[in-house]
Motif scaffolding. Structure first.
Motif: not given
Length: 254
Positions: A92-112
């Protein structure tokens, strides 16, 4: 050929298993609900994950969170969940992000790049932002409503947000999503009337905080600290995972 997913393939078929293996699921919130989502999805054969959470395992998590043991207290939840998932499926491929999701950092995630999004966070601001981003990118999303202060796991249902009732969090979400023109959202919610936590200052996090050292967000920052049990958020997480698996298997290939 027989493999660890052979029993699952008997129900989902070869095509279904291929869709799961090629899917990338983002799970926001690796707590009582989100941990069981990850557990069930990796055991079902989902091939890639993004895990998003900034919390560390706390002693008070041992009553309900699948990643919480005496050995994991103080460790990042994303790291513990990743290690557990790799022990279940080394491929399995697991990427981790040690942060809380907030409107300010929404663009940091590859939603597409996500095939499905699981919202298992517990703040309205983050939940709304997640839903809006998912809708913008055309990615399926399922949201967990309130699982705290509940004792009857049989009361959980899967429904559109506008068909929910009783759940206080769902009521707030309905109002806020309507303002923003969101017409539908799949959610898992409970029709159980929430139980009011017993006021006992001797076991209160407000007066006896035991958050792990270095925790950026402490439970004392919350307006209310809900009561919880082992057998309610786990069920919500498993129901959500089931919906994700069924939807992914039914989806057309990209």
């Amino acid at each position: 050929m027989l493999n660890q997913f052979s029993r699952t393939q008997l129900l989902l078929g070869e095509d279904g298993m291929k869709k799961l293996a090629n899917a990338r699921v983002a799970v926001f919130g690796i707590g009582g609900v989100g941990g069981y989502v990850c557990e069930a999805l990796v055991r079902s054969g989902v091939g890639a994950f993004d895990l998003i959470d900034d919390d560390k395992v706390c002693l008070t998590n041992l009553n309900r969170q699948i990643i919480a043991t005496r050995k994991t207290v103080g460790k990042y939840k994303t790291a513990v969940m990743k290690e557990r998932m790799l022990e279940i499926n080394p491929d399995v491929n697991v990427q981790t992000h040690n942060c809380f999701f907030l409107p300010e950092n929404a663009d940091d995630f590859p939603f597409e790049d996500y095939d499905y999004i699981v919202d298992a966070v517990d703040t309205v601001t983050a939940k709304i932002a997640l839903v809006m981003k998912a809708k913008e990118k055309g990615v399926p999303i399922i949201s967990s409503m309130g699982a705290g202060n509940k004792l009857d796991a049989s009361q959980f249902k899967v429904a559109d947000i506008y068909k929910t009732k009783v759940c206080p969090l769902a009521k707030v979400m309905r109002r806020e999503l309507k303002k923003r023109g969101v017409r539908k959202l799949k959610v898992v919610y409970s029709e159980e009337v929430p139980t009011r936590p017993i006021e006992d200052m001797s076991i209160s996090c407000r007066t006896h905080c035991i958050c792990p050292p270095g925790a950026k967000h402490k439970c004392t920052e919350r307006r209310d600290i809900p009561g919880s049990v082992a057998f309610v958020p786990s069920v919500a997480g498993l129901i959500i995972a089931g919906e994700v698996v069924k939807d992914l298997c039914a989806a057309s290939p990209k």
